[in-house]
Structure formats: C-alpha cells, structure tokens
Design a protein around this motif. Structure first.
Motif, PDB file in Angstrom:
ATOM      1  N   GLU A 189      -2.291  -4.591  -6.133  1.00  0.00           N
ATOM      2  CA  GLU A 189      -1.043  -3.829  -6.023  1.00  0.00           C
ATOM      3  C   GLU A 189      -1.139  -2.507  -6.768  1.00  0.00           C
ATOM      4  N   MET A 190      -1.763  -2.526  -7.960  1.00  0.00           N
ATOM      5  CA  MET A 190      -1.909  -1.303  -8.731  1.00  0.00           C
ATOM      6  C   MET A 190      -2.754  -0.284  -7.987  1.00  0.00           C
ATOM      7  N   VAL A 191      -3.852  -0.725  -7.394  1.00  0.00           N
ATOM      8  CA  VAL A 191      -4.735   0.193  -6.666  1.00  0.00           C
ATOM      9  C   VAL A 191      -4.025   0.776  -5.450  1.00  0.00           C
ATOM     10  N   MET A 192      -3.227  -0.010  -4.759  1.00  0.00           N
ATOM     11  CA  MET A 192      -2.484   0.513  -3.616  1.00  0.00           C
ATOM     12  C   MET A 192      -1.479   1.568  -4.060  1.00  0.00           C
ATOM     13  N   ALA A 233      -0.086   7.384  -4.554  1.00  0.00           N
ATOM     14  CA  ALA A 233       0.253   8.530  -5.400  1.00  0.00           C
ATOM     15  C   ALA A 233      -0.785   9.635  -5.271  1.00  0.00           C
ATOM     16  N   CYS A 234      -2.054   9.260  -5.181  1.00  0.00           N
ATOM     17  CA  CYS A 234      -3.116  10.266  -5.026  1.00  0.00           C
ATOM     18  C   CYS A 234      -2.998  10.984  -3.688  1.00  0.00           C
ATOM     19  N   ALA A 288      -8.384  11.505  -5.227  1.00  0.00           N
ATOM     20  CA  ALA A 288      -9.164  10.296  -5.465  1.00  0.00           C
ATOM     21  C   ALA A 288      -8.687   9.223  -4.488  1.00  0.00           C
ATOM     22  N   VAL A 289      -9.643   8.521  -3.899  1.00  0.00           N
ATOM     23  CA  VAL A 289      -9.316   7.455  -2.947  1.00  0.00           C
ATOM     24  C   VAL A 289      -9.826   6.143  -3.540  1.00  0.00           C
ATOM     25  N   PRO A 290      -8.960   5.405  -4.252  1.00  0.00           N
ATOM     26  CA  PRO A 290      -9.399   4.165  -4.900  1.00  0.00           C
ATOM     27  C   PRO A 290      -9.242   2.955  -3.990  1.00  0.00           C
ATOM     28  N   SER A 291     -10.099   1.972  -4.179  1.00  0.00           N
ATOM     29  CA  SER A 291      -9.975   0.691  -3.493  1.00  0.00           C
ATOM     30  C   SER A 291     -10.548  -0.385  -4.406  1.00  0.00           C
ATOM     31  N   LEU A 292     -10.168  -1.622  -4.138  1.00  0.00           N
ATOM     32  CA  LEU A 292     -10.622  -2.744  -4.948  1.00  0.00           C
ATOM     33  C   LEU A 292     -11.469  -3.655  -4.068  1.00  0.00           C
ATOM     34  N   ALA A 320     -19.526 -17.918  -9.134  1.00  0.00           N
ATOM     35  CA  ALA A 320     -20.006 -17.047  -8.061  1.00  0.00           C
ATOM     36  C   ALA A 320     -18.898 -16.191  -7.477  1.00  0.00           C
ATOM     37  N   GLU A 321     -17.647 -16.675  -7.536  1.00  0.00           N
ATOM     38  CA  GLU A 321     -16.521 -15.933  -6.990  1.00  0.00           C
ATOM     39  C   GLU A 321     -15.378 -15.908  -7.988  1.00  0.00           C
ATOM     40  N   GLY A 322     -14.579 -14.861  -7.892  1.00  0.00           N
ATOM     41  CA  GLY A 322     -13.430 -14.727  -8.780  1.00  0.00           C
ATOM     42  C   GLY A 322     -13.189 -13.269  -9.125  1.00  0.00           C
ATOM     43  N   PRO A 323     -12.052 -12.959  -9.738  1.00  0.00           N
ATOM     44  CA  PRO A 323     -11.736 -11.567 -10.067  1.00  0.00           C
ATOM     45  C   PRO A 323     -12.662 -10.956 -11.113  1.00  0.00           C
ATOM     46  N   HIS A 324     -13.462 -11.790 -11.804  1.00  0.00           N
ATOM     47  CA  HIS A 324     -14.422 -11.249 -12.768  1.00  0.00           C
ATOM     48  C   HIS A 324     -15.589 -10.563 -12.069  1.00  0.00           C
ATOM     49  N   ARG A 325     -15.648 -10.653 -10.753  1.00  0.00           N
ATOM     50  CA  ARG A 325     -16.699  -9.985  -9.986  1.00  0.00           C
ATOM     51  C   ARG A 325     -16.166  -8.833  -9.129  1.00  0.00           C
ATOM     52  N   SER A 326     -14.887  -8.533  -9.271  1.00  0.00           N
ATOM     53  CA  SER A 326     -14.289  -7.441  -8.495  1.00  0.00           C
ATOM     54  C   SER A 326     -14.704  -6.091  -9.072  1.00  0.00           C
ATOM     55  N   ASP A 327     -14.548  -5.051  -8.273  1.00  0.00           N
ATOM     56  CA  ASP A 327     -14.942  -3.720  -8.725  1.00  0.00           C
ATOM     57  C   ASP A 327     -13.975  -2.680  -8.176  1.00  0.00           C
ATOM     58  N   LEU A 328     -13.653  -1.703  -9.006  1.00  0.00           N
ATOM     59  CA  LEU A 328     -12.850  -0.555  -8.599  1.00  0.00           C
ATOM     60  C   LEU A 328     -13.787   0.505  -8.028  1.00  0.00           C
TER      61      LEU A 328
END
Length: 378
Positions: free
Chosen positions: A206-209, A214-215, A225-229, A267-275
């Motif tokens: 939600e924050m990235v969206m 806003a950008c 800047a075009v951010p995505s998660l 192997a999976e989870g938000p600890h492997r996500s990237d901005l």
C-alpha cells in the motif's frame, strides 16, 4: 519569527548525547539549516531528532554508543527531550537510555510509554544521509528498512508486525536446525509468520502504491521515481484476499521445512521482498543511473512521502537531510528548498558551506554548530 506549524519541533533539549553535554535549542517551524566544520556535531544533532520516532535513529546505533564519552567507568545514559507542535496542540516528548536499563525509555506528556512505538502516534521523521547514497545498489534488506520507515509514519503498528514476523522466523529456524522440533510449536510459529508476514507485505504494498501515485503527480525538477515492490507474497496479494494469501504462505512454509533446515530462514516471505525503483523519464532502473540521478530519485521519493503524509495525516513529517545539497547543482538546490517549503515540513539540513543554502533566504533559520554549541547566524 514564524508561528509553529503541526509536525514541527519548537524546543529540543539534549543531555549527554554524543558530543553534547547539554543543549537547549528553541526553533520555529521554518527549515533549520545547520552549518559548521566537519566533526562539529551537525549530524549528531539531526540524529537526536531522529530519536523522536521508533527505532535506532538515522545511524542505527547501539543505544550505549550514543552516550557522551566521559571518564572511565562513568555511565550517565543520555536523553533527548522535545516540545512538538501537533494538530491537537503541543506535546512533550522525552526519550533516552537510563543507566542500568537496557532498553530505550519513552515519556509522552509526562507519562511513561510502553516503548518507542508510541512515538509514531505524535510525530514522523524521514531522513536522507550520505550512507543512503548507495541505497539502490545496496542490499535488499537496506531497501526494506527504508520502506518500513516510510510505513511507520502511517501505520505505527507496522513495527510490531515486522518484529513478530522476524522473531517467529528466527525461532522456526532454530527449531529446524536442532532437529525433531515439536510439531505444535513449529506450526504455531508458522502461523505467526503467515499472518504477520501477509500483513507486513500488504502494508508495504500500500505504501509503494501511494508513493507511485504521488511521484506520478509531481512535475517538478526532480526525476519521476517509479517504485514497485517485488516479492512472492506481494504478487499473491494482487489477486488473493489477505486470508487466502496467509493460508498459501502457511502451506508453503510447511512444505519447505526440509529445504529451510539446510538453507536457514524461509524460502518465501516478506523478508525476501525488494523495493525496485526506476528513473521514469529515462526508463532505466535506478542502479544503472548515475550517482547524481540516484540522489535525485531518493529526494523525489522522500518528497513524495512527505506530500502523501501531509494529505493523509494532516501534518508533514520532519525531514532530516544530512549533507544532501553538496552534490546538487544550483537549480536543484533551489528546487529542493522550494519543495520543502511547499510541503510545509520542518526540515533539518546540514552542510559545511552556508552559501549553498542561500536559496532559502528568510524562509529558513540558520544556525552555526561548533563542537557542542549551537548559535544563530548573525
């Protein structure tokens, strides 16, 4: 002197903090420009302001390391106190390290708070430091920390969810390494990881969206800047309700126990996500941009977050910009000053050359820092 505005510091008191034995500083809502020689204590001062929010401050320091160095064996702790202007009136905040207490103590309007997380309800702080210049080429964990700080400003409970997820993951890894874990305890930990993990991913998404929106609306001199998660859980949330995404993560954790025993973590989870951030006009990923372009993209993201918070919470976050103007040309320096004033944030900016901040004119207050003392520029 201008009147105070919601979200600003009007009084700052430091006790045994870094190189400040004691400092009492009164300011107004305008941006605060701190100039002085290298090593004078400019960054120490903005670090103190960063402790008005949860976390370990902009240096991510160990709490004992913040205490001013004194005689051998002396342990006085340290304290930061401030009067904040908020939409509901002034709020008195105090935080610090008390000798013999290993955690940070927080008081709000004279009452003890349960912990630093309570600070997120009264203020928010976003910062840029020279150490962050390599954010886009640094590790994914550094970018997740950057993103989480932005989320804290909107959702104070986010910190607790991140901590609960990471604690459960560490405990699960320990049980798997030891062999023959208690099935019920292992399942309970995986349940926490699934529920908290999906909540963490959803808040970040939600924050990235919001940042992307806003950008996209900003047509200023800083590049769009075009951010995505990027991450498995975030992808699931595009089509699945949170409950189904949590169930899927839980099943994958159970199925991945053998592999996770060998590799550690999960192997999976938000600890492997990237901005992931792209330079919009050039259609190029940020890591492939020049150092100056990466700096401009970072500034664009921080300004977008400030505008978003101002809209949603009704007051702008404090902006701590440590040595941020040194590598900007005159056009972008002036653009930054204009943008900060337009957002309404009380920014704290540091630099060695006062002339670089001339574009502020009377819109800012100028202070000289000299090894533990701070004085107005005559």
């Amino acid at each position: 002197m201008q009147n105070t505005a919601p979200g600003s510091v009007v009084r700052l008191v430091l006790t045994d903090f870094r190189n400040y034995p004691h400092l009492h500083l009164a300011v107004d809502a305008r941006p605060v420009v701190l100039t002085g020689a290298n090593g004078a204590g400019k960054t120490n001062l903005v670090e103190a302001v960063s402790f008005l929010t949860p976390g370990r401050g902009l240096r991510r320091a160990r709490l004992p390391d913040v205490t001013r160095r004194q005689g051998a064996g002396e342990d006085t702790g340290w304290a930061v106190a401030a009067t904040l202007s908020t939409p509901t009136g002034p709020v008195e905040v105090g935080t610090g390290l008390v000798p013999g207490v290993e955690r940070r103590v927080v008081r709000i309007d004279g009452a003890s708070a349960r912990g630093p997380a309570a600070l997120a309800a009264v203020t928010a702080v976003v910062w840029l430091t020279p150490a962050m210049d390599r954010l886009f080429v640094d590790s994914a964990s550094a970018r997740r920390r950057f993103l989480d700080r932005l989320v804290f400003a909107f959702d104070p409970a986010h910190a607790g969810r991140v901590a609960a997820y990471e604690h459960a993951m560490r405990e699960r890894s320990r049980l798997l390494r030891e062999g023959r874990p208690d099935p019920a305890w292992l399942a309970a930990l995986e349940n926490v990881m699934a529920e908290r993990g999906v909540a963490v991913a959803a808040a970040r998404r939600e924050m990235v969206m919001r940042l992307a929106h806003a950008c996209a609306e900003d047509n200023g001199p800083f590049p769009q800047a075009v951010p995505s998660l990027v991450g498995a859980v975030e992808t699931w949330l595009e089509t699945l309700p949170a409950a189904e995404a949590a169930q899927r993560l839980r099943k994958n954790l159970v199925a991945g126990r053998r592999l996770d025993t060998q590799t550690g973590g999960a192997a999976e989870g938000p600890h492997r996500s990237d901005l992931v951030v792209w330079h919009g006009p050039r259609n190029r990923p940020a890591p492939q941009c020049s150092t100056g372009e990466q700096k401009a993209l970072l500034i664009a993201l921080v300004l977008a977050q400030a505008r978003t918070q101002t809209t949603l919470r009704g007051f702008a976050p404090l902006l701590l910009l440590d040595e941020v103007v040194a590598h900007l040309d005159a056009v972008r320096r002036r653009a930054l000053f204009d943008a900060v004033c337009a957002v309404g944030s009380q920014a704290w900016l540091t630099g060695t050359d006062q002339a670089l901040f001339a574009g502020f004119g009377s819109r800012a207050q100028f202070l000289v820092v000299d090894h533990g003392t701070v004085a107005p520029v005559e």
